[in-house]
Design a protein around this motif. Structure first.
Motif, PDB file in Angstrom:
ATOM      1  N   ASP A 484     -68.072  49.740  41.272  1.00 12.12           N
ATOM      2  CA  ASP A 484     -67.604  50.848  41.431  1.00 12.12           C
ATOM      3  C   ASP A 484     -67.470  51.531  42.619  1.00 12.12           C
ATOM      4  N   PHE A 485     -68.663  51.566  43.427  1.00 13.22           N
ATOM      5  CA  PHE A 485     -68.654  52.207  44.644  1.00 13.22           C
ATOM      6  C   PHE A 485     -67.744  51.220  45.609  1.00 13.22           C
ATOM      7  N   LYS A 486     -68.047  49.959  45.622  1.00 15.05           N
ATOM      8  CA  LYS A 486     -67.148  49.249  46.419  1.00 15.05           C
ATOM      9  C   LYS A 486     -65.513  49.367  46.408  1.00 15.05           C
ATOM     10  N   ALA A 487     -65.151  49.577  44.831  1.00 16.57           N
ATOM     11  CA  ALA A 487     -63.887  49.587  44.644  1.00 16.57           C
ATOM     12  C   ALA A 487     -63.416  50.910  45.241  1.00 16.57           C
ATOM     13  N   ALA A 488     -64.161  52.106  45.032  1.00 15.99           N
ATOM     14  CA  ALA A 488     -63.656  53.425  45.696  1.00 15.99           C
ATOM     15  C   ALA A 488     -63.682  53.555  47.156  1.00 15.99           C
ATOM     16  N   VAL A 489     -64.453  52.803  47.784  1.00 16.40           N
ATOM     17  CA  VAL A 489     -64.709  52.907  49.436  1.00 16.40           C
ATOM     18  C   VAL A 489     -63.481  51.974  49.721  1.00 16.40           C
ATOM     19  N   LEU A 490     -63.244  50.824  49.184  1.00 22.92           N
ATOM     20  CA  LEU A 490     -61.866  50.011  49.579  1.00 22.92           C
ATOM     21  C   LEU A 490     -60.604  50.647  49.139  1.00 22.92           C
ATOM     22  N   ARG A 491     -60.549  51.402  48.226  1.00 26.73           N
ATOM     23  CA  ARG A 491     -59.341  52.117  48.077  1.00 26.73           C
ATOM     24  C   ARG A 491     -59.000  53.271  49.055  1.00 26.73           C
ATOM     25  N   ALA A 492     -60.019  54.003  49.270  1.00 28.55           N
ATOM     26  CA  ALA A 492     -59.828  54.957  50.314  1.00 28.55           C
ATOM     27  C   ALA A 492     -59.430  54.378  51.598  1.00 28.55           C
ATOM     28  N   GLY A 493     -60.080  52.966  51.947  1.00 31.91           N
ATOM     29  CA  GLY A 493     -59.906  52.462  53.243  1.00 31.91           C
ATOM     30  C   GLY A 493     -58.330  52.118  53.099  1.00 31.91           C
ATOM     31  N   SER A 494     -57.802  51.460  52.010  1.00 29.83           N
ATOM     32  CA  SER A 494     -56.427  51.015  51.959  1.00 29.83           C
ATOM     33  C   SER A 494     -55.418  51.997  52.300  1.00 29.83           C
ATOM     34  N   THR A 495     -55.743  53.288  51.744  1.00 24.60           N
ATOM     35  CA  THR A 495     -54.592  54.367  51.864  1.00 24.60           C
ATOM     36  C   THR A 495     -55.190  55.193  53.185  1.00 24.60           C
ATOM     37  N   GLY A 496     -56.153  54.651  53.963  1.00 24.15           N
ATOM     38  CA  GLY A 496     -56.365  55.478  55.430  1.00 24.15           C
ATOM     39  C   GLY A 496     -56.945  56.538  55.310  1.00 24.15           C
ATOM     40  N   ASP A 497     -57.529  56.922  54.070  1.00 21.15           N
ATOM     41  CA  ASP A 497     -58.220  58.086  54.085  1.00 21.15           C
ATOM     42  C   ASP A 497     -59.870  57.970  54.798  1.00 21.15           C
ATOM     43  N   ILE A 498     -60.156  56.651  54.761  1.00 18.48           N
ATOM     44  CA  ILE A 498     -61.328  56.478  55.742  1.00 18.48           C
ATOM     45  C   ILE A 498     -60.901  55.325  56.653  1.00 18.48           C
ATOM     46  N   PRO A 500     -61.212  52.420  59.432  1.00 16.76           N
ATOM     47  CA  PRO A 500     -61.507  51.134  59.330  1.00 16.76           C
ATOM     48  C   PRO A 500     -63.335  50.980  59.547  1.00 16.76           C
ATOM     49  N   ARG A 501     -63.672  51.535  60.596  1.00 22.85           N
ATOM     50  CA  ARG A 501     -64.960  51.241  61.188  1.00 22.85           C
ATOM     51  C   ARG A 501     -65.805  52.084  60.214  1.00 22.85           C
ATOM     52  N   ARG A 502     -65.846  53.199  59.810  1.00 28.71           N
ATOM     53  CA  ARG A 502     -66.443  53.927  58.870  1.00 28.71           C
ATOM     54  C   ARG A 502     -66.634  53.172  57.742  1.00 28.71           C
ATOM     55  N   MET A 503     -65.483  52.687  57.113  1.00 26.01           N
ATOM     56  CA  MET A 503     -65.562  51.929  55.794  1.00 26.01           C
ATOM     57  C   MET A 503     -66.224  50.589  55.987  1.00 26.01           C
ATOM     58  N   MET A 504     -66.522  50.141  57.133  1.00 21.72           N
ATOM     59  CA  MET A 504     -67.217  48.938  57.226  1.00 21.72           C
ATOM     60  C   MET A 504     -68.722  49.244  56.998  1.00 21.72           C
ATOM     61  N   VAL A 505     -69.137  50.515  57.887  1.00 25.76           N
ATOM     62  CA  VAL A 505     -70.336  50.998  57.801  1.00 25.76           C
ATOM     63  C   VAL A 505     -70.993  51.318  56.464  1.00 25.76           C
ATOM     64  N   VAL A 506     -70.054  51.962  55.696  1.00 25.03           N
ATOM     65  CA  VAL A 506     -70.435  52.368  54.427  1.00 25.03           C
ATOM     66  C   VAL A 506     -70.637  51.241  53.425  1.00 25.03           C
ATOM     67  N   LEU A 507     -69.789  50.381  53.592  1.00 27.06           N
ATOM     68  CA  LEU A 507     -69.860  49.204  52.753  1.00 27.06           C
ATOM     69  C   LEU A 507     -71.099  48.438  53.084  1.00 27.06           C
ATOM     70  N   GLU A 508     -71.447  48.284  54.524  1.00 27.28           N
ATOM     71  CA  GLU A 508     -72.545  47.371  54.829  1.00 27.28           C
ATOM     72  C   GLU A 508     -73.925  48.120  54.106  1.00 27.28           C
ATOM     73  N   TYR A 509     -73.813  49.537  54.313  1.00 25.18           N
ATOM     74  CA  TYR A 509     -74.967  50.258  53.967  1.00 25.18           C
ATOM     75  C   TYR A 509     -75.133  50.226  52.140  1.00 25.18           C
ATOM     76  N   GLY A 510     -73.880  50.236  51.480  1.00 30.24           N
ATOM     77  CA  GLY A 510     -74.308  50.056  50.171  1.00 30.24           C
ATOM     78  C   GLY A 510     -74.698  48.361  49.664  1.00 30.24           C
ATOM     79  N   SER A 511     -74.203  47.696  50.526  1.00 29.63           N
ATOM     80  CA  SER A 511     -74.647  46.210  50.717  1.00 29.63           C
ATOM     81  C   SER A 511     -76.362  45.781  50.841  1.00 29.63           C
ATOM     82  N   VAL A 512     -76.633  46.570  51.923  1.00 28.90           N
ATOM     83  CA  VAL A 512     -78.296  46.623  52.148  1.00 28.90           C
ATOM     84  C   VAL A 512     -79.067  47.258  50.968  1.00 28.90           C
ATOM     85  N   LEU A 513     -78.410  48.307  50.517  1.00 28.57           N
ATOM     86  CA  LEU A 513     -79.185  49.093  49.204  1.00 28.57           C
ATOM     87  C   LEU A 513     -79.104  48.063  47.971  1.00 28.57           C
ATOM     88  N   HIS A 514     -77.925  47.471  47.788  1.00 29.53           N
ATOM     89  CA  HIS A 514     -78.053  46.505  46.742  1.00 29.53           C
ATOM     90  C   HIS A 514     -78.759  45.400  46.772  1.00 29.53           C
TER      91      HIS A 514
END
Length: 541
Positions: A484-498, A500-514
C-alpha cells in the motif's frame, strides 16, 4: 650577523619545502606500491621491519609510513605485531637523511646538483602534474630544494657559528645535556620534521656552533619529538590507531633513554668509525653514524620484548566496539563435547541477533549523526560472523552425530542474515533525512510502514520459543502495508505531488526497511530451529 640569521631561516624553509615536495612526489609516484610492500610485510616481523625501512628510505617520511600502517591495522590488513615491526623499520629508515647531509652536504658542490634538479623537476611537474612523471618531477624539484637548503644552512652556520658558539652550555653536565635534548624536541615540534632538526644539528655542529656531545643530545631529542605527529593523530582515533601510536612513542622513548645512558660509548664508537671511513675527523659523519647506532640500539632492545609488548598494548586502549566484537560464548574448551559447543554457538548467534536488531531499530528511530555508530556496529557483526564461521568449522571437525552435523549450516546462514542486517542499518540511516513526503496519503502510509516495522523488529527480537518469531499475522500485515505504501507514493509521483527524485529516495527507504524486516524474520526462523535442535525447515516468505 643579521644576514646570517636570515640565511639560517631561509635555509630551514628551503629544506622543509624540499622535504615536503620530495615526500609528496615520491609517495604519489609510488602509486599502489606502498600498499603492495606493506601487504608483503604480513609474513613475518623481520619482513615488516624491512618493509618499514625500505618505504621510509624511499619516501623520506616516517610519519607517512606510520599513518599508512595505522590505516592498514584499522582495516585488518596488518596485525599489531606486524605494524610494530614496520614502526621499527620506519624509525631506522629516517637515518638516511643524516647520511645524505653528512656525505653530500660537506663533500660536494650542492648548488651544481640542486639547481638543475629544481629546474628539470619543476618543468616536468608543471607540464604533467597528474602523471607519474609529474610526480617524479615534483620529487626531483624537492630533492634540489633539499640540497639547496643544506647549502644555505652550511653557509649560514659557518658565518654565525663562532658568534653563537654553545660550547659553554655543555659544561653544566646533566643540566646542559637535558637542555640540548629539550632543544631537539622543541625544534622538531616547531618544524614537524625530525629531518629538519637533523639537518640543522649536523650543519651547526660542522660549522663549529656546538660541540659534538650537544649535537648528539639534540639528535636524541629529535627522535622523541618526532612522535608528536603520531600522538596528535591518535587523539580521538580508534583503539588500533592508538596502539600503533603508543608503540611509536614507546620505541622512541626507550631508544632515547638507552642512547643517553650510553652516550659516551656511542659517540666514541661513532667517531672511531667515521675516522676509519674518512681517515680524518668528520663531525657530520660521526653524528650520522651516531644516529644510526641509536636506532639500531633501540631495535636491539625492543626486538626480544616485542611479543610481550604486543600483548600489553592489546590489553590497553580497549573500546566498547572491540568489547562487543569479542565473542562471549565461543569457548574452545567445549569443542571436545560437540553438543555443548553447539549450545555455546547458539548463545553467540542469539547475541548477534540482539545486536543486529538493536542497530536496525537505532537506524529507524534515531536522529541524524548516527552513521559512524552504525558503521562501528557493522564491524562488530562482521567480526562476530568470522568468529562464528571459525567455531562452526571447529565443531564440524569434532562432530560424529549426523543430527548435530545437519544443524551446522544453519548457524552460518543465521550469521549471514545478521550481517545483512548490520549492512542495511547504515543505509537506512543515510536515507532517513530525505525520506519524507508532504502528500497526506503517502505520508500516512510511510508513517504506518515505520510503525509496523518498529513493532516487527521488536517482535523479532523476543526470546526464542516454540512458535515462530514474529507472529505470522504481523508479517502478513507488514507485507500488505508495504505494498500500500508503494502504491500511495507512486500515485503521488504520477500526479506530480512528489518530485521524482524525492519519490525515488522514499521508495528506496521503504525498500531497505522491507529488506531489513525480511532478513530479520528469516534469521529468527532459522535461529529458532537451530536452538531447538531441528534441521531447518522452509524459510518464511
Amino acid at each position: 650577523m643579521g644576514s646570517g640569521l636570515f640565511n639560517l631561516i631561509g635555509g630551514i624553509g628551503l629544506f622543509l619545502l624540499g622535504m615536503r615536495l620530495m615526500t609528496d612526489g615520491l609517495t604519489a609516484s609510488a602509486g599502489g606500491g606502498l600498499r603492495t610492500i606493506l601487504a608483503g610485510a604480513t609474513r613475518s616481523r623481520v619482513r615488516a621491519l624491512g618493509s618499514g625501512l625500505l618505504i621510509t628510505t624511499g619516501v623520506q617520511s616516517s610519519s607517512a609510513v606510520i599513518f599508512a600502517t595505522i590505516g592498514f591495522v584499522n582495516a585488518g590488513l596488518l596485525s599489531l605485531g606486524q605494524a610494530i615491526g614496520i614502526v621499527y623499520g620506519a624509525n631506522l629508515g629516517t637515518t638516511l637523511t643524516s647520511w645524505l647531509v653528512a656525505l653530500a652536504g660537506f663533500n660536494l658542490n650542492l648548488r651544481v646538483l640542486a639547481l638543475p634538479a629544481i629546474g628539470v623537476g619543476a618543468i616536468a611537474w608543471a607540464l604533467s602534474r597528474s602523471s607519474r612523471w609529474g610526480a617524479l618531477g615534483q620529487a626531483a624539484a624537492g630533492f634540489g630544494l633539499f640540497f639547496l637548503g643544506i647549502d644555505v644552512l652550511r653557509d649560514a652556520f659557518a658565518g654565525i657559528g663562532p658568534e653563537f658558539a654553545l660550547h659553554e652550555q655543555m659544561q653544566g653536565g646533566l643540566l646542559g645535556m637535558a637542555t640540548f635534548v629539550l632543544s631537539g624536541m622543541v625544534v622538531t615540534l616547531l618544524t614537524q620534521s625530525s629531518s629538519a632538526t637533523l639537518a640543522i644539528t649536523l650543519t651547526a655542529a660542522a660549522g663549529g656552533m656546538m660541540p659534538i656531545e650537544a649535537a648528539a643530545a639534540m639528535i636524541v631529542g629529535a627522535n622523541v619529538g618526532t612522535t608528536s605527529t603520531a600522538v596528535l593523530a591518535a587523539i580521538g582515533a580508534t583503539s588500533p590507531a592508538r596502539r600503533v601510536a603508543a608503540a611509536h612513542v614507546t620505541f622512541n622513548v626507550v631508544t632515547a633513554s638507552a642512547a643517553l645512558a650510553l652516550l659516551p660509548a656511542l659517540l666514541w664508537l661513532a667517531q672511531t668509525l667515521a675516522g676509519l671511513l674518512m681517515h680524518q675527523p668528520h663531525v657530520a659523519l660521526a653524528l650520522a653514524i651516531f644516529h644510526t647506532l641509536t636506532k639500531l640500539l633501540g631495535v636491539g632492545v625492543m626486538w626480544p620484548l616485542t611479543p610481550r609488548f604486543v600483548t600489553f598494548l592489546e590489553r590497553r586502549f580497549s573500546s566498547a566496539e572491540e568489547d562487543q566484537a569479542r565473542p562471549r560464548h565461543l569457548d574452545t574448551n567445549l569443542l571436545v563435547t560437540p553438543a555443548l559447543a553447539m549450545d555455546a554457538l547458539g548463545m553467540e548467534l542469539r547475541r548477534m541477533e540482539v545486536l543486529a536488531l538493536e542497530y536496525c531499530r537505532s537506524a529507524l528511530e534515531a536522529p541524524r549523526g548516527r552513521g559512524s555508530q552504525l558503521e562501528a556496529g557493522r564491524r562488530v557483526i562482521e567480526s562476530l560472523q568470522a568468529a562464528v564461521g571459525e567455531y562452526t568449522a571447529s565443531i564440524h571437525a569434532q562432530i560424529r552425530d549426523p543430527a548435530l552435523e545437519a544443524r551446522l549450516p544453519h548457524s552460518l546462514r543465521v550469521a549471514q542474515y545478521h550481517m545483512n542486517l548490520a549492512e542495511l542499518a547504515p543505509e537506512l540511516a543515510r536515507l532517513r533525512p530525505q525520506a519524507h513526503v508532504e502528500v497526506e496519503e503517502a505520508a500516512a502510509s510511510l508513517q504506518q510502514l515505520r510503525d509496523t516495522a518498529a513493532r516487527l523488529l521488536v517482535e523479532t527480537g523476543t526470546s526464542p520459543g516454540v512458535t515462530a518469531r514474529p507472529p505470522a499475522e504481523l508479517t502478513t500485515a507488514f507485507e500488505q502495508i508495504y505494498q500500500d505504501f508503494k502504491a500511495a507514493v507512486l500515485r503521488a509521483g504520477s500526479t506530480g505531488d512528489i518530485a521524482p527524485r524525492r519519490m525515488m529516495v522514499v521508495l528506496e527507504y521503504g525498500s531497505v526497511l522491507h529488506r531489513i524486516c525480511g532478513q530479520g524474520a528469516k534469521a529468527a526462523h532459522y535461529l529458532d530451529r537451530f536452538l531447538m535442535g531441528e534441521d531447518g525447515g522452509p524459510s518464511p516468505d
